[in-house]
Every structure is written in C-alpha cells, then in structure tokens.
Enzyme design. Structure first.
Site, mmCIF file in Angstrom:
data_model
loop_
_atom_site.group_PDB
_atom_site.id
_atom_site.type_symbol
_atom_site.label_atom_id
_atom_site.label_comp_id
_atom_site.label_asym_id
_atom_site.label_seq_id
_atom_site.Cartn_x
_atom_site.Cartn_y
_atom_site.Cartn_z
ATOM 1 C CD GLU A 210 4.913 34.252 7.427
ATOM 2 O OE1 GLU A 210 4.542 33.637 8.454
ATOM 3 O OE2 GLU A 210 4.439 35.351 7.103
ATOM 4 C CB CYS A 244 5.436 26.473 10.902
ATOM 5 S SG CYS A 244 4.204 27.130 9.754
#
Length: 456
Positions: A210, A244
């Site tokens: 991720e 993110c």
C-alpha cells in the site's frame, strides 16, 4: 523473546491448528475490539503527542474505522469461510469441484507513521479473520503510538498468535525478513516498498504493498465550486496533508481556476480561522525532516494563500501554490503535506495527459456534474480508487476494495477483501468411482476428434 523465538512460537502455534476454527477467529476479533476500547483514551493521547491530531480527527480516522471493520467482519466471517462449490468440465464427469479457503500462515504487517494505529491494526483484522498468526512492526517515527500499540496487542493476544516487534525499521525489518513469511503487508513509501519486495523475493513470499503517488484532483467548469473547494481543502488538510490518498495537486479548468482558489482560501479560513497555527484542529508535521521537505516546496511556485511556517512547532500553514512547473520537485514527488499546487487546463484530454506524467496514482478525484467527464477519467486513467465530487471517503467504505495499481501498490483490502488477501483459495476436484470414463487413457487411437467435440 527474540525475533527468532517469536517466529518459532508462531510457527508451532499455527501448525497446531488452533487458529482455524470460526469460533477462535471471532473470539480474537472481539478481544481486539475490547482492547482498543479499553485503551481508547491512551490511543487518542498518543496520536496527539505524535502529530497533534485533534480527538475528533484521531477517533474518526484511527479508531472508529477499526470498530466498523471488526463489526463488519464478525457479521460476515462465517459466510466468507464457507467452501464454494463450482462447476466441473463435462469431460471429467462424474466430478465435483470446491474452493476451500484456508489461512496462509505467518504474516508480517509493517505500518507507517502517518496513521500509525489504524493502518497497522486494519490489516491485522483481516489476518486474524483469515486464521493467521501475525508479527506487527509499528513505525518508530510515532513513538507514543508505537508504545500504546504494544499495550493493546499484549492486552488482547498471546505472543504466539500476535506479537509486536519495535525498533529502527532499517535494522529490524531486514532481521525479520530473514525468515519466510506466508504473507507480508506493507504500508509506506514507494522506495521502501521496493526494498520490501527485494527482501521477500528469495522466500517467494506474497506481498501486499500500500504505497502512494501523486493523486490528482480534477475540477471542471461544470463543478459546484464552493462545495468542491470545501471538500478538497478538507481532504488536503486532514492530518495536515500527511495522507497517502490526499489530493496531491488540483487540475482546474481555466474558466473556473481563479474562482475555485478563492473558494478554497475561504474554506481554509472557515475551517481553521485567521491563523491555522492557533487552531486546535490543525495537526503538525511528524518531525523536522518531514517539515524541511514539505517547506522546500513553498519556493517552487507562487503562494496564493498560506506559506507561513514555524520549524520549532513543525507547523506549515495550509498553502495553495500557482505557477508551478511539472518539472519541479513539487510536481515530481508526493508532497505529503498541506501544500496544494493548482494548475489550469483547457480540455479533458489535456488534463489526462498531465496526469500521465505521474502515472498510477493511488487515488483520483473528479468534481463535475458531467457524467461524460466522470467516465473519461475513470476509463482513461489507471488509479487505485477515488471519488466523484468528494475526497478521501472511499477509504471508509468497507464494501470498496482499497489499494493501488502500478507504482502505487499491489493487493486489496478492507472488508471481505482483507479476508481474501490473507486467505489461500485451495481448489479441489473430487471424482466418483462408480464410473470411469476411458477417454483419457491410452491408447488414444481416434479419440482426438471426440475430444475436440467435447471441448468446443
């Protein structure tokens, strides 16, 4: 216990079969939920100490999501675990085929510093639901949260099921990965993600990455500008931009770019007042190193609003930049802070070409009332996931898979996708013995014609 001792203890425990029953998995998930609840105030205090997160933001992004994930998993786990019958080829009659779902084994979960509690515990929920053991490596860059993670995990689990290993990542992680894990789940930067893959390769360990990237936000001339501005600023300033999936830059249609920026300036004032440094709801950079990197971007364009900094407080004001070059670092690197470049565009095709200069973003956001515009970006841009007329909130929908593509990562989690990520699907075909069709046995003679007929 040493890393080797923990690893061996978990290997033995998993081999015993103790983690496999549904009742065991559900019990462990409930224990995790109870432990989080017992330490809830400590978690909130730790997040404030590490990043000055306000209680509402910390609870919403780091704790509340976990309660929802656990409750959803408990409600559906029995169904997820069931074997699934599937069809079988006619030429193998009389046969039946079934997909069995079984745990992978030992998992290694490596968490980031930006959401140091939630982004480590969230994949743990999937690992436990799938019947695995887990070793957790929290980020040392959020030391208060690292300490409370140790307490929560020790409160909920025996170390032979779930254990925490702490220390400097560049020292501890290579030591951990000398051992073979049955699945590795890493959340963090692209450069470190590449190193994780390299260390996993000799063991052929499957890896979920991720990562991040430059997530674009597109605002066309048919967007509701006032609403778009509020949702963009909210998404950008959540956790002071250290997210993110934060909007990394805005592509605004040239007809509305100036008005959009004025609305965004107003939204900043509405959310954080005249001086965001005094707002109890505005977080700080994680450390001086991160502060210095983000502050350097302020010199790479014209400051439309914001731009104030205070290194001793790790404070950078919400800032909108204009006149930035696609060749400058602010448009080449993931900003990961409250600095938002705004770039005008003329056509949808031009905007898609701009995005292609930073391919495979983790997220993409489109603000428009045009269905055609929505579909153009959804169909023509490769990205992990995103929103139409919103930012960030797709992450909070348990029914949506979350993950990247290309440089922004590999693998999917949340809800059932988390269970699937940590599960091995074992296909089994069972053939009855009351009939044994001779077609597959030599001598083959003229069986080719018949085989082609059956397999048409």
């Amino acid at each position: 216990m040493t890393i080797h001792d923990i690893y061996q203890a978990q290997r033995s425990y998993f081999a015993s079969g103790a983690t496999r029953p549904l009742s065991f998995r559900k019990t462990q998930l409930k224990e995790l939920r109870k432990a989080i609840k017992r330490h809830e105030n400590e978690i909130l205090a730790a997040l404030h100490a590490d990043m000055r997160k306000a209680p509402v933001e910390a609870y919403g992004s780091e704790i509340g999501l976990l309660y929802e994930e656990i409750d959803h998993t408990l409600a559906h786990l029995r169904q997820w675990m069931k074997p699934v019958p599937v069809s079988s080829p006619l030429m193998h009659y009389p046969s039946g085929s079934v997909i069995y779902r079984e745990p992978k084994g030992l998992t290694l979960l490596i968490g980031p510093w930006n959401y140091p509690f939630q982004l480590l515990i969230n994949p743990l929920i999937g690992a436990i639901a799938a019947g695995n053991c887990a070793i957790l490596k929290p980020s040392e860059l959020a030391p208060a949260t690292e300490a409370v993670i140790r307490k929560v995990i020790a409160d909920a689990f025996k170390p032979e099921l779930v254990a925490v290993v702490t220390g400097e990542g560049h020292v501890v992680i290579p030591g951990l990965m000398q051992h073979r894990f049955d699945h590795i789940f890493f959340t963090g930067s692209i450069p470190v993600g590449k190193k994780i893959l390299e260390m996993a390769a000799p063991h052929l360990s499957p890896v979920t990455l991720e990562l991040g990237g430059k997530s674009p936000c597109i605002v066309d001339e048919r967007a509701d500008l006032k609403t778009a501005a509020k949702r963009i600023i909210w998404g950008k300033c959540w956790n002071a931009g250290q997210t993110c999936i934060a909007p990394d830059y805005v592509l605004a249609h040239e007809k509305v770019a100036d008005r959009l920026m004025e609305h965004m300036k107003s939204a900043i004032h509405q959310f954080f007042g005249e001086n965001p440094a005094n707002s109890p709801d505005y977080p700080r950079m994680i450390n001086e190193k991160r502060f210095d990197q983000v502050a350097s971007y302020l010199q790479q364009g014209k400051v439309f609003t914001g731009g104030q900094t205070e290194r001793s407080d790790k404070y950078i004001a919400p800032t909108i930049l204009t006149d930035v070059s696609f060749e400058s670092p602010v448009m080449k690197e993931e900003i990961f802070g409250p600095v938002l470049p705004v770039i005008p565009y003329k056509t949808t095709a031009e905007a898609i070409g701009m995005i292609a200069q930073n391919p495979y973003p983790l997220a993409l956001y489109v603000f428009s009332s045009s269905r055609r515009t929505e579909q153009a970006f959804i169909e023509k841009v490769a990205f992990g996931g995103g929103c139409i007329n919103n930012t960030l909130v797709h992450f909070a929908n348990i029914e949506l898979p979350f993950g990247g593509v290309g440089y922004s990562g590999m693998g999917r989690y949340h809800g059932r996708n988390s269970f699937n990520e940590f599960t091995h699907e074992k296909g089994v075909l069972k053939t009855a013995t009351w009939l044994d069709v001779p077609m597959k046995y030599p001598p083959f003679n003229n069986k080719l014609k018949l085989l082609k007929m059956i397999q048409k």
